[in-house]
Design a protein around this motif. Structure first.
Motif, PDB file in Angstrom:
ATOM      1  N   PHE A 167     105.701 -80.743  16.708  1.00  0.00           N
ATOM      2  CA  PHE A 167     104.577 -79.910  16.916  1.00  0.00           C
ATOM      3  C   PHE A 167     103.415 -80.040  15.990  1.00  0.00           C
ATOM      4  O   PHE A 167     101.995 -80.144  15.982  1.00  0.00           O
ATOM      5  CB  PHE A 167     104.854 -78.516  17.339  1.00  0.00           C
ATOM      6  N   ASN A 203      90.491 -76.151  18.142  1.00  0.00           N
ATOM      7  CA  ASN A 203      91.193 -77.352  18.321  1.00  0.00           C
ATOM      8  C   ASN A 203      92.557 -76.237  17.734  1.00  0.00           C
ATOM      9  O   ASN A 203      93.628 -76.369  18.986  1.00  0.00           O
ATOM     10  CB  ASN A 203      91.261 -78.406  17.353  1.00  0.00           C
ATOM     11  N   GLY A 225      92.667 -73.857  20.483  1.00  0.00           N
ATOM     12  CA  GLY A 225      93.215 -75.009  21.600  1.00  0.00           C
ATOM     13  C   GLY A 225      94.693 -74.778  20.809  1.00  0.00           C
ATOM     14  O   GLY A 225      95.988 -74.918  22.324  1.00  0.00           O
ATOM     15  N   LEU A 226      95.441 -75.123  20.199  1.00  0.00           N
ATOM     16  CA  LEU A 226      96.794 -75.831  20.222  1.00  0.00           C
ATOM     17  C   LEU A 226      97.451 -74.127  19.959  1.00  0.00           C
ATOM     18  O   LEU A 226      99.186 -74.053  20.199  1.00  0.00           O
ATOM     19  CB  LEU A 226      96.573 -76.227  17.963  1.00  0.00           C
ATOM     20  N   ARG A 273      98.329 -73.545  23.596  1.00  0.00           N
ATOM     21  CA  ARG A 273      99.243 -74.303  23.479  1.00  0.00           C
ATOM     22  C   ARG A 273     100.547 -74.163  23.304  1.00  0.00           C
ATOM     23  O   ARG A 273     101.807 -75.057  23.989  1.00  0.00           O
ATOM     24  CB  ARG A 273      98.907 -76.124  23.389  1.00  0.00           C
ATOM     25  N   TRP A 274     101.237 -73.940  21.805  1.00  0.00           N
ATOM     26  CA  TRP A 274     102.517 -74.145  21.541  1.00  0.00           C
ATOM     27  C   TRP A 274     103.343 -72.866  22.260  1.00  0.00           C
ATOM     28  O   TRP A 274     104.564 -73.712  22.663  1.00  0.00           O
ATOM     29  CB  TRP A 274     102.652 -73.198  20.203  1.00  0.00           C
ATOM     30  N   GLU A 301     103.089 -72.969  25.744  1.00  0.00           N
ATOM     31  CA  GLU A 301     103.614 -73.853  26.275  1.00  0.00           C
ATOM     32  C   GLU A 301     105.114 -75.141  25.902  1.00  0.00           C
ATOM     33  O   GLU A 301     105.719 -75.672  26.987  1.00  0.00           O
ATOM     34  CB  GLU A 301     102.434 -73.937  26.913  1.00  0.00           C
ATOM     35  N   TYR A 302     104.003 -75.677  25.284  1.00  0.00           N
ATOM     36  CA  TYR A 302     105.214 -76.405  24.370  1.00  0.00           C
ATOM     37  C   TYR A 302     106.645 -76.280  23.487  1.00  0.00           C
ATOM     38  O   TYR A 302     107.634 -76.865  24.240  1.00  0.00           O
ATOM     39  CB  TYR A 302     104.514 -76.928  23.157  1.00  0.00           C
ATOM     40  N   SER A 305     108.273 -76.421  27.767  1.00  0.00           N
ATOM     41  CA  SER A 305     109.177 -77.789  27.398  1.00  0.00           C
ATOM     42  C   SER A 305     110.047 -79.226  27.795  1.00  0.00           C
ATOM     43  O   SER A 305     110.116 -78.800  26.912  1.00  0.00           O
ATOM     44  CB  SER A 305     107.603 -78.496  27.316  1.00  0.00           C
TER      45      SER A 305
END
Length: 832
Positions: A498, A551, A554-555, A558-559, A561-562, A565
């Protein structure tokens, strides 16, 4: 010194004489305190010997005693059948007799539940309220700030109140190293109530640091403590020799009477050492052999390829390219021992030298040979260097958007689908996936199904070749890191992490423009995405680059969720998650924790730990583009022991639990590699996880101001499992000492256009002083150690710096000024 432990064992016989306070006295007995220097306990009156005039100053070695008491020892007794003697009793009955003149009955006192009181001024304990100071026997006093346990209250003849406290024995205080030390772990000392404060009833002022409560070494430390509640000594801790590691040894050298501050740096650094050395063992003893087996299996499978592969020029070229690729891999794995043809020698030489640029016929792109230069722990020996270069080659991506690349991929996917080859491949690919992450480019798992409808004979037909390429493009994924042009395939690809995704998304071309280009990231980018408020403030300067803010946000979204995953289901991500938990915690009300400068301490710790993570996984993670007498010689009284120091732990329970989870995850990786019951590193990670859970519990209670004596004992005695490598047997040789030094460096991103590489580095420890004030331990200045952290760029033409080159700077006393140029721009705020 070697038999002094028997003295302690004899004194533990006195434990049967002692009780938790307040004792419940047996009928006809009284509580006594020893008021003579020494009081031998004899088995019976027949063997008893009276003291010489003036009392026992020492006890002859040939005198038989059942136990030995010293001034202050609390015992229970009643008059013996012989006048002038007392029969001492305990829970198990008669224990022996002692001369009555050596003991005084305790005055009546009001017993209280054991409570912690803090000493407000230097004070000498007395054996009785207002009488018999212990300074008659030893030079002993309690320093201001010491915390004692109070069990009773009484008044002296003048009406002044005194508090009964209990002390242990300093078994290292003897003058004769062969003499036994008398004294138990329950000795009475009365202190004037006016000199103490009840911590449970106190109200610590957390809004400031009170100067009159400070202890410090110099004016700079005083100023730092007053302003920020903590102080980081900028001077490097350079030790002449190491027993285990710079940071671990620094902690082990803290005086036992100094309250320790267990900073998060210590467990984070210890985890890195276990992880890195475990991985080294796995690579040397397991993965290198598996790489040989894989290459052998592939070469064997090559002998049974369908004849139609030779029916087209494209097929023959693909076979030739794959044969060259495998030959080069075996050449690297044998450290040049296997033959290659002349056409491959320039490529092999560039890889072995690890310098300069060249053309890579497999990627069909320019090749930066510095990427093949072993770094991290891979410089420790030739076997690891060999493994590094070979594995890096096997991660070299073939393009899917050229006919030759697609044909080579088709051939390799066919070979990897052979059951014997597939089995060997999985034993290499799956463990690293669990450890570091998913592949950045395509593997046979991604593409084999799409290639099933095609045969090698189709390579004769241009239309079929286009269909093959279209099928590969449809089934394949774009690289998540480095944003390589076109889709790619590799046998053992480097892995998505990541932090590399963050670096990639926050550099050109995703961020910035050609005119305002951001070629390299700032390591702070990652901490900002993980949620560090201070890092977010520091990276605000990069909002001048187009799309940076968008960006970044956005990251951040996303963290979470990542983490949940499949891509985030690995040890690497759990380490990052631990740093994220550390960066976002804000639970403590202590003054130091609320200081703006503390956030820079946390930033330093997190970035340094990330540097260690990048260092440990540099091969696999894709890089962003851009002892004591027996009493034989007699006995002497031991001095009172100072009370247990009230240390503190950096109040980060989520971090410690995350580290425990990371250790347990690592165990899942390690156990199949070495299934024997007591494998070295499995034991380390198991013990480490247990220690982290203990530390988390202490941190919870620190946040609640509910720390217990057992917590303070755990802090004082904390010794994490040894961080020494498994195969090191003598630590004082030059090579071993260099291996034990903690400094390290890792290149984490590359800007090929500018010819620059970005590095993160760790140096030697820095001493850390932290002021703490709570009802659990009162006011005190605790001591610990923390990381030093560096980040810098270096031209690629200089090569990629490795640990040995970095250590040559870090450990050279004459280069400390030069070293300062590598500090991050925000470093000074740690000291403001």
């Amino acid at each position: 010194m070697k038999r002094k432990w028997l003295a302690i064992a004899l004194c533990t016989a006195c434990a049967a004489l002692l009780f938790s306070a307040p004792p419940v006295l047996a009928q006809g007995t009284k509580q006594y305190v020893v008021t003579a220097l020494l009081a031998p306990v004899f088995e019976n009156l027949k063997t008893a010997k009276p003291a010489p005039k003036g009392g026992w100053k020492n006890i002859p070695a040939d005198m038989e005693v059942a136990a030995m008491l010293a001034y202050g020892d609390l015992v229970e007794g009643r008059p013996a059948s012989k006048k002038g003697w007392l029969a001492l009793t305990g829970p198990e009955g008669e224990l022996g007799v002692a001369e009555a003149s050596a003991l005084t009955s305790m005055p009546q006192y009001e017993a209280v539940d054991a409570k912690s009181f803090q000493v407000l001024e230097d004070v000498v304990p007395h054996l009785l309220p207002g009488k018999r100071p212990v300074s008659e026997f030893h030079d002993f006093s309690l320093p201001r700030g010491a915390v004692v346990t109070v069990e009773g209250r009484a008044k002296d003849a003048s009406g002044a109140a005194w508090l009964l406290c209990t002390f242990g024995t300093d078994y290292l205080s003897g003058q004769d190293e062969h003499a036994g030390i008398a004294g138990s772990d329950r000795r009475a000392g009365w202190l004037p109530e006016s000199a103490l404060i009840d911590l449970a009833a106190s109200a610590p002022d957390l809004s400031k640091v009170e100067e009159d409560k400070l202890s410090y070494k110099d004016d700079a430390e005083r100023e730092g403590l007053l302003k920020n509640g903590f102080y980081v000594d900028p001077r490097p801790v350079l030790q002449k020799s190491l027993n285990e590691d710079d940071l671990v040894d620094a902690y082990n050298a803290i005086d036992p009477l100094t309250p320790r501050f267990i900073a998060a740096d210590l467990p984070l650094h210890a985890f890195h050492l276990y992880f890195d050395r475990m991985l080294q063992k796995v690579e040397e003893k397991v993965l290198t052999g598996r790489t040989f087996e894989l290459l052998a299996a592939i070469n064997e499978a090559m002998k049974a390829l369908p004849q139609d592969l030779e029916s087209s020029e494209l097929g023959r070229d693909a076979a030739s390219k794959v044969v060259d690729y495998l030959a080069l891999a075996m050449h690297l794995l044998t450290n040049g021992g296997s033959e290659i043809h002349d056409g491959l020698k320039p490529l092999a030489e560039g890889i072995m030298e690890g310098r300069g640029m060249g053309q890579n016929p497999f990627t069909e792109m320019p090749q930066d040979f510095t990427l093949f230069a072993p770094r991290g722990h891979y410089t420790l020996n030739d076997d690891l260097k060999v493994y590094f270069r070979t594995t890096y080659l096997l991660g070299t991506p073939f393009p899917l958007d050229t006919e030759s690349g697609a044909a080579a991929t088709m051939l390799l996917c066919h070979i990897l689908s052979v059951p014997e080859v597939q089995e060997k491949w999985r034993t290499l690919y799956d463990p690293i996936r669990y450890l570091v992450g998913s592949s950045n480019v395509n593997t046979a798992d991604d593409l084999s199904a799409a290639l099933k409808p095609f045969a090698f004979g189709d390579l004769r037909n241009p239309d079929k070749v286009r269909e093959i390429m279209e099928a590969l493009d449809k089934a394949g994924k774009q690289s998540a890191v480095q944003k390589l042009p076109g889709k790619k395939f590799a046998i053992l690809p480097r892995r998505i992490t990541f932090d590399a995704m963050v670096f990639d998304a926050l550099t050109h071309p995703a961020t910035g423009t050609l005119e305002n280009r951001r070629g390299l990231p700032d390591p702070l980018d990652v901490m900002a995405v993980l949620g560090s408020p201070r890092a977010r403030e520091e990276v605000a300067q990069y909002e001048r680059f187009e799309n940076y803010s968008r960006n970044l946000e956005g990251l951040r979204g996303r963290w979470p969720e990542y983490r949940g995953s499949a891509d985030g289901d690995n040890v690497y991500t759990s380490w990052l998650d631990a740093l994220g938990a550390y960066s976002t915690s804000e639970g403590s009300e202590q003054f130091f924790f609320r200081s703006p400068a503390w956030s820079y301490k946390k930033l330093t710790t997190a970035e340094a730990s990330m540097a260690e993570l990048k260092h440990d996984t540099i091969l696999y993670a894709e890089q962003s583009g851009a002892e004591m007498g027996s009493g034989e010689d007699g006995w002497e009284a031991g001095a009172f022991a100072q009370p247990l120091p009230r240390g503190y732990v950096e109040p980060e329970p989520k971090l410690y639990r995350a580290l425990a989870e990371s250790a347990r995850r690592t165990l899942k990786f390690l156990t199949p590699m070495f299934p024997e019951e007591h494998e070295f590193y499995r034991d380390k990670f198991t013990q480490f996880a247990e220690e982290m859970e203990t530390l988390a519990g202490i941190a919870d209670r620190a946040l609640e101001d509910a720390m217990t004596p057992s917590d303070f004992l755990a802090i004082r005695d904390l010794r994490l499992p040894s961080v020494l490598p498994e195969d090191i047997y003598e630590v004082f040789g030059e090579e071993a000492q260099n291996q034990l030094r903690m400094a390290l460096v890792a290149d984490v991103a590359t800007d090929a256009s500018a010819g620059l590489a970005l590095f993160m580095g760790v140096g030697t420890p820095r001493r850390l002083s932290v002021y703490v004030n709570d009802r659990s331990g009162g006011f005190r200045v605790t001591e610990g150690y923390m990381f030093s952290y560096y980040t810098f760029t270096q031209p690629l033409e200089k090569g990629r710096m490795d640990d040995d080159q970095w250590k040559a700077i870090v450990y050279d006393e004459k280069k400390q000024d030069e070293l300062k140029q590598y500090l991050p721009a925000w470093h000074s705020k740690l000291h403001e």
